[in-house]
Design a protein around this motif. Structure first.
Motif, PDB file in Angstrom:
ATOM      1  N   VAL A   1       0.913  -1.130   0.238  1.00  0.00           N
ATOM      2  CA  VAL A   1      -0.794   0.166  -0.347  1.00  0.00           C
ATOM      3  C   VAL A   1       0.712   1.608   0.276  1.00  0.00           C
ATOM      4  O   VAL A   1       1.708   1.717   1.229  1.00  0.00           O
ATOM      5  CB  VAL A   1      -0.865   0.348   0.802  1.00  0.00           C
ATOM      6  CG1 VAL A   1      -1.881   1.216   1.489  1.00  0.00           C
ATOM      7  CG2 VAL A   1      -1.757  -0.922   1.679  1.00  0.00           C
ATOM      8  N   PRO A   2       0.574   2.348  -1.203  1.00  0.00           N
ATOM      9  CA  PRO A   2       1.861   3.025  -1.212  1.00  0.00           C
ATOM     10  C   PRO A   2       1.693   3.987   0.339  1.00  0.00           C
ATOM     11  O   PRO A   2       1.039   5.241  -0.169  1.00  0.00           O
ATOM     12  CB  PRO A   2       1.244   3.498  -2.284  1.00  0.00           C
ATOM     13  CG  PRO A   2      -0.256   3.607  -2.867  1.00  0.00           C
ATOM     14  CD  PRO A   2      -0.303   2.246  -2.026  1.00  0.00           C
ATOM     15  N   ILE A   3       1.716   4.449   1.389  1.00  0.00           N
ATOM     16  CA  ILE A   3       2.024   5.456   2.495  1.00  0.00           C
ATOM     17  C   ILE A   3       2.385   6.732   1.689  1.00  0.00           C
ATOM     18  O   ILE A   3       3.509   5.784   1.378  1.00  0.00           O
ATOM     19  CB  ILE A   3       1.220   4.649   3.687  1.00  0.00           C
ATOM     20  CG1 ILE A   3       2.506   3.517   4.519  1.00  0.00           C
ATOM     21  CG2 ILE A   3       0.228   3.929   4.062  1.00  0.00           C
ATOM     22  CD1 ILE A   3       2.843   3.519   5.409  1.00  0.00           C
TER      23      ILE A   3
ATOM     24  N   LEU B   1      -3.365  16.279  -1.695  1.00  0.00           N
ATOM     25  CA  LEU B   1      -3.772  15.047  -2.443  1.00  0.00           C
ATOM     26  C   LEU B   1      -2.922  13.981  -2.803  1.00  0.00           C
ATOM     27  O   LEU B   1      -1.699  14.669  -3.187  1.00  0.00           O
ATOM     28  CB  LEU B   1      -3.450  16.218  -4.273  1.00  0.00           C
ATOM     29  CG  LEU B   1      -4.488  17.109  -4.650  1.00  0.00           C
ATOM     30  CD1 LEU B   1      -4.358  17.590  -5.924  1.00  0.00           C
ATOM     31  CD2 LEU B   1      -5.574  15.580  -5.275  1.00  0.00           C
ATOM     32  N   ASP B   2      -3.590  12.736  -2.651  1.00  0.00           N
ATOM     33  CA  ASP B   2      -3.032  11.291  -2.835  1.00  0.00           C
ATOM     34  C   ASP B   2      -3.235  10.799  -3.722  1.00  0.00           C
ATOM     35  O   ASP B   2      -3.826   9.578  -3.179  1.00  0.00           O
ATOM     36  CB  ASP B   2      -2.689  11.268  -1.368  1.00  0.00           C
ATOM     37  CG  ASP B   2      -1.475  10.233  -1.655  1.00  0.00           C
ATOM     38  OD1 ASP B   2      -0.519  10.082  -2.263  1.00  0.00           O
ATOM     39  OD2 ASP B   2      -0.926  10.215  -0.515  1.00  0.00           O
ATOM     40  N   ALA B   3      -3.736  10.602  -4.785  1.00  0.00           N
ATOM     41  CA  ALA B   3      -4.765   9.809  -5.566  1.00  0.00           C
ATOM     42  C   ALA B   3      -3.975   9.790  -6.932  1.00  0.00           C
ATOM     43  O   ALA B   3      -2.750   9.941  -6.777  1.00  0.00           O
ATOM     44  CB  ALA B   3      -6.416  10.288  -5.788  1.00  0.00           C
TER      45      ALA B   3
ATOM     46  N   SER C   1       0.420  18.187  -3.346  1.00  0.00           N
ATOM     47  CA  SER C   1       0.399  17.348  -4.012  1.00  0.00           C
ATOM     48  C   SER C   1       1.200  16.212  -3.827  1.00  0.00           C
ATOM     49  O   SER C   1       2.906  16.506  -3.715  1.00  0.00           O
ATOM     50  CB  SER C   1       0.601  17.802  -5.312  1.00  0.00           C
ATOM     51  OG  SER C   1      -0.635  19.060  -5.344  1.00  0.00           O
ATOM     52  N   ASP C   2       1.072  15.426  -3.449  1.00  0.00           N
ATOM     53  CA  ASP C   2       2.032  13.871  -3.356  1.00  0.00           C
ATOM     54  C   ASP C   2       2.465  12.999  -4.459  1.00  0.00           C
ATOM     55  O   ASP C   2       1.743  13.247  -5.745  1.00  0.00           O
ATOM     56  CB  ASP C   2       1.562  12.442  -2.614  1.00  0.00           C
ATOM     57  CG  ASP C   2       2.906  11.755  -1.990  1.00  0.00           C
ATOM     58  OD1 ASP C   2       4.209  12.417  -1.711  1.00  0.00           O
ATOM     59  OD2 ASP C   2       2.305  10.835  -1.318  1.00  0.00           O
ATOM     60  N   ASN C   3       3.423  12.628  -4.645  1.00  0.00           N
ATOM     61  CA  ASN C   3       3.673  11.774  -6.281  1.00  0.00           C
ATOM     62  C   ASN C   3       4.668  12.407  -7.358  1.00  0.00           C
ATOM     63  O   ASN C   3       4.125  11.887  -8.054  1.00  0.00           O
ATOM     64  CB  ASN C   3       3.141  10.566  -6.024  1.00  0.00           C
ATOM     65  CG  ASN C   3       2.780  10.051  -4.564  1.00  0.00           C
ATOM     66  OD1 ASN C   3       2.187   9.698  -4.080  1.00  0.00           O
ATOM     67  ND2 ASN C   3       4.074   8.925  -4.478  1.00  0.00           N
ATOM     68  N   VAL C   4       4.606  13.838  -7.610  1.00  0.00           N
ATOM     69  CA  VAL C   4       4.638  14.986  -8.504  1.00  0.00           C
ATOM     70  C   VAL C   4       5.756  14.711  -9.264  1.00  0.00           C
ATOM     71  O   VAL C   4       5.680  14.740 -10.419  1.00  0.00           O
ATOM     72  CB  VAL C   4       4.216  16.466  -7.936  1.00  0.00           C
ATOM     73  CG1 VAL C   4       3.079  16.728  -7.694  1.00  0.00           C
ATOM     74  CG2 VAL C   4       5.319  17.094  -6.835  1.00  0.00           C
TER      75      VAL C   4
HETATM   76 MG    MG Z   1       1.536   9.099  -2.165  1.00  0.00          MG
END
Ligand code: MG
Ligand code: SAH
Length: 215
Positions: free
Chosen positions: A36-38, A132-134, A158-161
């Motif tokens: 699960v990408p926490i 934002l993390d989807a 915003s995560d994972n950008v």
């Molecule tokens: Mg993330």
């Protein structure tokens, strides 16, 4: 190496962080075991600092997963701060409710099940902190719906950008991720140019953007 920072930098920064305990530690193990990408530890730490500075009253999260980041946000805000989190996967929603039920925060965290792009249209409350993390391909759409719900002086994280570094260089892009990468590049350009907002990109974790709404 995660293609964003040299391993020695990431290891060093992580070595400074206090390790988690209790339910957060259990959820970290669960996330590792079940992929699960926490949020990564240094990202969680930045969130904590931002929340302590901003002291939000009302948080919106897109992408609950097992409730890990929601619990961290609850832990680092005042008892008056409400958190609403959107998740489309029924199994995740159930897991998150179960996990949050084991914390003192169950009255402060509300999970809404559904596709964020639809759920967002039904929200009328205002938020002063949005995480934002989807689905990364939809950030632009999420952002444009979220800014109407965001208070003046509000913040969107915003995560994972940087998405495994692919967003920063074509050299790393794998074919089946081309569209997502293109969209994330457009998104980062957009949030850096849009009038009335100030944004920055921070190369920790999988890349993080912070956007401040001026008015
Ligand atoms: Mg993330
Ligand atoms: N914020 C969490 C991790 C979220 S992982 C934490 O750090 O603990 C991303 C989650 O977003 C996944 O559970 C996925 O099912 C959900 N998701 C992805 N796209 C979505 C969408 N369009 N609407 C609602 N949820 C979505």
């Amino acid at each position: 190496m995660n293609q964003i920072n040299e391993e020695y930098i990431e290891d060093y920064i992580r070595s400074l962080l206090p390790s988690s305990n209790g339910i957060l530690k259990d959820l970290e193990k669960y996330a590792l075991d079940y992929h699960v990408p926490i949020v990564q530890p240094e990202v969680a730490q930045l969130l904590k600092v931002l929340l302590k500075i901003k002291k939000p009253n009302s948080i919106l999260e897109i992408g609950t997963a097992i409730g890990y980041s929601a619990i961290i946000m609850a832990e680092n805000t005042s008892p008056n701060c409400k958190i609403t989190s959107i998740e489309r996967r029924r199994d995740m929603v159930e897991k998150a409710i179960e996990n949050i039920g084991k914390t003192p925060f169950k009255d402060r965290i509300t999970i809404l099940e559904g596709e964020a792009e639809e759920v967002l249209l039904n929200l009328n409350d205002k938020y002063d902190f949005i995480f934002l993390d989807a689905a990364k391909g939809q950030y632009m759409e999420f952002f444009n719906r979220c800014i109407n719900l965001l208070d003046r002086d509000g913040i969107i994280v915003s995560d994972n950008v940087l998405y495994k570094g692919m967003v920063a260089t074509d050299k790393l892009v794998v074919r089946r991720k081309k569209t997502i990468v293109k969209r994330l590049r457009k998104y980062l350009q957009y949030i850096n140019e849009i009038q009335g907002y100030t944004s920055c990109v921070i190369p920790i974790g999988d890349g993080l953007a912070i956007t401040y709404k001026e008015e």
